[in-house]
Design a protein around this motif. Structure first.
Motif, PDB file in Angstrom:
ATOM      1  N   GLY A   1       0.892  -1.211  -0.038  1.00  0.00           N
ATOM      2  CA  GLY A   1       0.108  -0.159  -0.138  1.00  0.00           C
ATOM      3  C   GLY A   1       0.930   1.335  -0.167  1.00  0.00           C
ATOM      4  O   GLY A   1       0.512   2.221  -0.747  1.00  0.00           O
ATOM      5  N   GLN A   2       1.843   1.258   0.717  1.00  0.00           N
ATOM      6  CA  GLN A   2       2.916   2.422   0.793  1.00  0.00           C
ATOM      7  C   GLN A   2       3.345   2.640  -0.591  1.00  0.00           C
ATOM      8  O   GLN A   2       3.473   3.915  -1.118  1.00  0.00           O
ATOM      9  N   GLN A   3       3.690   1.703  -1.313  1.00  0.00           N
ATOM     10  CA  GLN A   3       4.224   1.937  -2.893  1.00  0.00           C
ATOM     11  C   GLN A   3       3.243   2.348  -3.691  1.00  0.00           C
ATOM     12  O   GLN A   3       3.370   3.063  -4.551  1.00  0.00           O
ATOM     13  N   PHE A   4       2.000   1.862  -3.518  1.00  0.00           N
ATOM     14  CA  PHE A   4       1.026   2.127  -4.563  1.00  0.00           C
ATOM     15  C   PHE A   4       0.487   3.488  -4.417  1.00  0.00           C
ATOM     16  O   PHE A   4       0.091   4.179  -5.217  1.00  0.00           O
ATOM     17  N   ALA A   5       0.674   3.903  -3.100  1.00  0.00           N
ATOM     18  CA  ALA A   5       0.387   5.433  -2.636  1.00  0.00           C
ATOM     19  C   ALA A   5       1.185   6.344  -3.520  1.00  0.00           C
ATOM     20  O   ALA A   5       0.690   7.520  -3.836  1.00  0.00           O
ATOM     21  N   GLY A   6       2.311   5.879  -3.715  1.00  0.00           N
ATOM     22  CA  GLY A   6       3.523   6.982  -4.522  1.00  0.00           C
ATOM     23  C   GLY A   6       3.129   6.833  -6.070  1.00  0.00           C
ATOM     24  O   GLY A   6       3.846   7.437  -6.785  1.00  0.00           O
ATOM     25  N   LEU A   7       2.255   6.058  -6.530  1.00  0.00           N
ATOM     26  CA  LEU A   7       2.375   5.752  -8.075  1.00  0.00           C
ATOM     27  C   LEU A   7       1.363   6.769  -8.844  1.00  0.00           C
ATOM     28  O   LEU A   7       0.432   7.410  -8.005  1.00  0.00           O
ATOM     29  N   THR A   8       1.555   7.061  -9.855  1.00  0.00           N
ATOM     30  CA  THR A   8       0.604   8.098 -10.672  1.00  0.00           C
ATOM     31  C   THR A   8      -0.823   7.205 -10.931  1.00  0.00           C
ATOM     32  O   THR A   8      -0.547   6.004 -10.901  1.00  0.00           O
ATOM     33  N   LYS A   9      -1.655   7.913 -11.551  1.00  0.00           N
ATOM     34  CA  LYS A   9      -2.808   7.288 -12.145  1.00  0.00           C
ATOM     35  C   LYS A   9      -2.514   6.305 -13.162  1.00  0.00           C
ATOM     36  O   LYS A   9      -2.910   5.322 -13.431  1.00  0.00           O
ATOM     37  N   GLU A  10      -1.636   6.843 -13.952  1.00  0.00           N
ATOM     38  CA  GLU A  10      -1.294   6.098 -15.208  1.00  0.00           C
ATOM     39  C   GLU A  10      -0.473   4.587 -14.831  1.00  0.00           C
ATOM     40  O   GLU A  10      -0.531   3.579 -15.114  1.00  0.00           O
ATOM     41  N   ASP A  11       0.183   4.908 -13.773  1.00  0.00           N
ATOM     42  CA  ASP A  11       0.980   3.630 -13.361  1.00  0.00           C
ATOM     43  C   ASP A  11       0.106   2.596 -12.698  1.00  0.00           C
ATOM     44  O   ASP A  11       0.342   1.381 -12.796  1.00  0.00           O
TER      45      ASP A  11
END
Length: 389
Positions: free
Chosen positions: A95-105
């Protein structure tokens, strides 16, 4: 036995989301390049060539299978890590990693959901490998009946397995470890089935080929092409006794190669034929996801959804209090079961569609209301009969 690496992308407390996205981009680029080459080959086929349709069909089938390059190593939950680290720790790590992703990623990550190695599909893959090894190492033919409702993953696993064992053109012969065909709906003659098997070996046939000619070609190509498994999908299409006997004849000439017959109800292929029943005496059935089985599946799927907060998809029911009254409401799991009838394909279509909407809306998780909205977008009839079906 041909040595193939069936790597999966294990999801655990060490998973690096950014690194996996980079790998996914590479796989997509490689797939697009190979697909482009195959399209060019299709354009180069002379439509006046008497084998035009066969060659075009071979290319079309190859293009369908190489789409699995995108998920060459499908996601699989690391069971040992779940026991050692716990669900919450792994979910927080991701979840911590997903939080830093852009919408495209985040949307790109959803490509992984086109094929996930569920525990059921893992057991099926291992089962196929076992009967394949019995044949190659012990010379024992173990034919398999593969059953399950439409959308449970039979064809998807078969196509991915075929992709992992793609045929290759060697200097003097075609190497075709896995031959996978769909049973034809034409029950007038065995020739269409035999012709499809010949074509899957990378060769062509003529209209003048008799059934005996085609059987002779199959017997030869199975030897020269190194065929190790024959998969006949939609075997229920074959219901006339004469055609059933042709499948039995293929088994006789296959030289111990296992034949997997798949359909919703493959036992209908056997019928009352004692000889066929004796030859296909092993079975594997993919059953719908309901109750606790669905909850376990949804808990696994939720781990890999690109959101920063939990979605609690595995909750079956919950209680809502209003004053002194308590009302039992459907949780996400029960809602999904009721709408999809536990069919894996429909479950994944619903979840992927809902994820895309939630990502566009900037939401931190997959909510119940988002699932309901997504289902209304894809549903056009009674449960199980909409676009998702």
């Amino acid at each position: 036995m041909t040595h193939i690496e069936y790597n999966t992308t294990l999801i655990n407390h060490r998973t690096n989301v950014v690194a996996e996205l980079q790998a996914l981009r590479r796989q997509i680029a490689e797939w697009k390049e190979l697909d482009k080459q195959l399209k060019q080959r299709a354009h180069q086929i002379d439509p006046h060539d008497r084998h035009f349709a066969q060659k075009a069909g071979q290319i079309a089938e190859m293009r369908k299978r190489i789409r699995f390059m995108i998920v060459d190593a499908p996601l699989e939950i690391d069971g040992d890590a779940l026991i050692e680290q716990g669900y919450e720790k792994i979910q927080a790590h991701l979840g911590q990693q997903f939080a830093g992703l852009t919408k495209e990623d985040r949307k790109l990550w959803l490509k992984y959901l086109m094929f996930i190695m569920t525990p059921d599909l893992r057991r099926l893959k291992d089962k196929i490998e076992k009967i394949r090894a019995w044949s190659m190492n012990l010379g024992q033919q173990r034919n398999l009946l593969l059953g399950g409702e439409s959308g449970m993953g039979k064809s998807t696993l078969g196509n991915w397995y075929s992709y992992k064992n793609l045929q290759s053109v060697e200097r003097e012969y075609n190497l075709v470890p896995i031959v996978k065909v769909d049973a034809p709906t034409n029950n007038n003659t065995p020739k269409p089935l035999l012709q499809r098997i010949v074509a899957e070996c990378g060769y062509t046939y003529t209209k003048s080929d008799t059934e005996e000619d085609l059987l002779a070609k199959i017997q030869l190509y199975f030897q020269t092409c190194g065929v190790e498994v024959l998969i006949i999908d939609e075997i229920e299409h074959i219901h006339r006794d004469k055609l059933k006997r042709s499948v039995l004849e293929i088994s006789n000439i296959a030289g111990g190669i296992p034949i997997i017959c798949a359909s919703c109800h493959p036992e209908n292929f056997i019928g009352s034929d004692v000889e066929i029943k004796g030859r296909w005496n092993d079975s594997f059935t993919l059953t719908p996801y309901t109750d606790k089985k669905l909850q376990q599946l949804l808990a696994h799927i939720e781990l890999v959804l690109p959101f920063s907060q939990p979605s609690n998809l595995s909750i079956y029911e919950f209680e809502e209090r209003k004053g002194k009254k308590t009302k039992t409401l459907d949780g996400p799991a029960k809602f999904i079961e009721r709408k999809t009838n536990g069919i894996l394909r429909d479950i994944m279509i619903l979840i992927i569609d809902a994820c895309e909407q939630a990502i566009d809306a900037g939401e931190p998780n997959l909510s119940m209301s988002r699932l309901e909205t997504a289902w209304n977008n894809i549903q056009t009839g009674p449960p199980g009969a909409g676009k998702a079906g």
